[in-house]
Design a protein around this motif. Sequence first.
Motif, PDB file in Angstrom:
ATOM      1  N   ASN A 106       0.832  -1.209   0.000  1.00 14.91           N
ATOM      2  CA  ASN A 106       0.000   0.000   0.000  1.00 14.91           C
ATOM      3  C   ASN A 106       0.863   1.255   0.000  1.00 14.91           C
ATOM      4  O   ASN A 106       0.566   2.222  -0.709  1.00 14.91           O
ATOM      5  CB  ASN A 106      -0.952   0.022   1.190  1.00 14.91           C
ATOM      6  N   HIS A 107       1.926   1.260   0.799  1.00 16.13           N
ATOM      7  CA  HIS A 107       2.842   2.411   0.820  1.00 16.13           C
ATOM      8  C   HIS A 107       3.446   2.635  -0.571  1.00 16.13           C
ATOM      9  O   HIS A 107       3.532   3.776  -1.042  1.00 16.13           O
ATOM     10  CB  HIS A 107       3.957   2.210   1.845  1.00 16.13           C
ATOM     11  N   LEU A 108       3.847   1.563  -1.230  1.00 14.63           N
ATOM     12  CA  LEU A 108       4.427   1.687  -2.570  1.00 14.63           C
ATOM     13  C   LEU A 108       3.388   2.183  -3.570  1.00 14.63           C
ATOM     14  O   LEU A 108       3.677   3.057  -4.387  1.00 14.63           O
ATOM     15  CB  LEU A 108       4.997   0.343  -3.026  1.00 14.63           C
ATOM     16  N   ARG A 109       2.184   1.642  -3.490  1.00 15.13           N
ATOM     17  CA  ARG A 109       1.109   2.056  -4.402  1.00 15.13           C
ATOM     18  C   ARG A 109       0.815   3.546  -4.243  1.00 15.13           C
ATOM     19  O   ARG A 109       0.684   4.280  -5.219  1.00 15.13           O
ATOM     20  CB  ARG A 109      -0.142   1.223  -4.140  1.00 15.13           C
ATOM     21  N   HIS A 110       0.754   3.995  -2.989  1.00 15.65           N
ATOM     22  CA  HIS A 110       0.504   5.413  -2.735  1.00 15.65           C
ATOM     23  C   HIS A 110       1.664   6.277  -3.241  1.00 15.65           C
ATOM     24  O   HIS A 110       1.441   7.354  -3.800  1.00 15.65           O
ATOM     25  CB  HIS A 110       0.277   5.673  -1.247  1.00 15.65           C
ATOM     26  N   LEU A 111       2.889   5.829  -3.040  1.00 14.10           N
ATOM     27  CA  LEU A 111       4.055   6.569  -3.526  1.00 14.10           C
ATOM     28  C   LEU A 111       3.994   6.717  -5.043  1.00 14.10           C
ATOM     29  O   LEU A 111       4.179   7.816  -5.573  1.00 14.10           O
ATOM     30  CB  LEU A 111       5.346   5.863  -3.117  1.00 14.10           C
ATOM     31  N   TYR A 112       3.733   5.622  -5.744  1.00 20.03           N
ATOM     32  CA  TYR A 112       3.664   5.671  -7.205  1.00 20.03           C
ATOM     33  C   TYR A 112       2.564   6.626  -7.652  1.00 20.03           C
ATOM     34  O   TYR A 112       2.740   7.382  -8.600  1.00 20.03           O
ATOM     35  CB  TYR A 112       3.417   4.285  -7.789  1.00 20.03           C
ATOM     36  N   TRP A 113       1.411   6.595  -6.976  1.00 23.58           N
ATOM     37  CA  TRP A 113       0.308   7.494  -7.311  1.00 23.58           C
ATOM     38  C   TRP A 113       0.736   8.947  -7.115  1.00 23.58           C
ATOM     39  O   TRP A 113       0.487   9.789  -7.969  1.00 23.58           O
ATOM     40  CB  TRP A 113      -0.917   7.162  -6.462  1.00 23.58           C
ATOM     41  N   ARG A 114       1.359   9.242  -5.976  1.00 24.17           N
ATOM     42  CA  ARG A 114       1.792  10.616  -5.695  1.00 24.17           C
ATOM     43  C   ARG A 114       2.778  11.125  -6.745  1.00 24.17           C
ATOM     44  O   ARG A 114       2.767  12.306  -7.105  1.00 24.17           O
ATOM     45  CB  ARG A 114       2.444  10.708  -4.322  1.00 24.17           C
ATOM     46  N   LEU A 115       3.634  10.238  -7.223  1.00 25.50           N
ATOM     47  CA  LEU A 115       4.653  10.630  -8.203  1.00 25.50           C
ATOM     48  C   LEU A 115       4.142  10.555  -9.641  1.00 25.50           C
ATOM     49  O   LEU A 115       4.816  11.022 -10.563  1.00 25.50           O
ATOM     50  CB  LEU A 115       5.893   9.729  -8.067  1.00 25.50           C
ATOM     51  N   GLY A 116       2.993   9.928  -9.833  1.00 28.21           N
ATOM     52  CA  GLY A 116       2.451   9.772 -11.178  1.00 28.21           C
ATOM     53  C   GLY A 116       3.238   8.784 -12.023  1.00 28.21           C
ATOM     54  O   GLY A 116       3.413   8.985 -13.220  1.00 28.21           O
ATOM     55  N   VAL A 117       3.725   7.710 -11.381  1.00 26.16           N
ATOM     56  CA  VAL A 117       4.528   6.701 -12.076  1.00 26.16           C
ATOM     57  C   VAL A 117       3.890   5.327 -11.913  1.00 26.16           C
ATOM     58  O   VAL A 117       2.942   5.153 -11.149  1.00 26.16           O
ATOM     59  CB  VAL A 117       5.985   6.682 -11.557  1.00 26.16           C
ATOM     60  N   GLU A 118       4.463   4.342 -12.622  1.00 26.43           N
ATOM     61  CA  GLU A 118       3.896   2.995 -12.597  1.00 26.43           C
ATOM     62  C   GLU A 118       4.847   1.911 -12.102  1.00 26.43           C
ATOM     63  O   GLU A 118       4.424   0.776 -11.915  1.00 26.43           O
ATOM     64  CB  GLU A 118       3.409   2.628 -13.997  1.00 26.43           C
ATOM     65  N   CYS A 119       6.123   2.240 -11.915  1.00 24.94           N
ATOM     66  CA  CYS A 119       7.062   1.200 -11.485  1.00 24.94           C
ATOM     67  C   CYS A 119       8.194   1.811 -10.656  1.00 24.94           C
ATOM     68  O   CYS A 119       8.335   3.024 -10.565  1.00 24.94           O
ATOM     69  CB  CYS A 119       7.634   0.452 -12.686  1.00 24.94           C
TER      70      CYS A 119
END
Length: 72
Positions: A37-50
């Motif tokens: 979940n932390h990683l998913r939220h980080l990717y969302w905040r940064l607008g990235v997918e990996c």
Amino acid sequence: MSQPTARELQVFAICLRRSSAKEAARELGISHQTARNHLRHLYWRLGVECDTQAAVALGWLVLPLEDVTTVT
């Protein structure tokens, strides 16, 4: 978009070093799902997918220009 939290960055840094959210979860004493979940939220905040895109967005990974090929 909002800035990544300290915990999101901590989980991400461990994942980069250890290669998995499962290892990050074990090291931090949290569940594997919480780490994901932390990683998913980080990717969302940064607008990235990996993780590679996230590392570049955070300035943790700089790709050298000589590795880029141009199509002519």
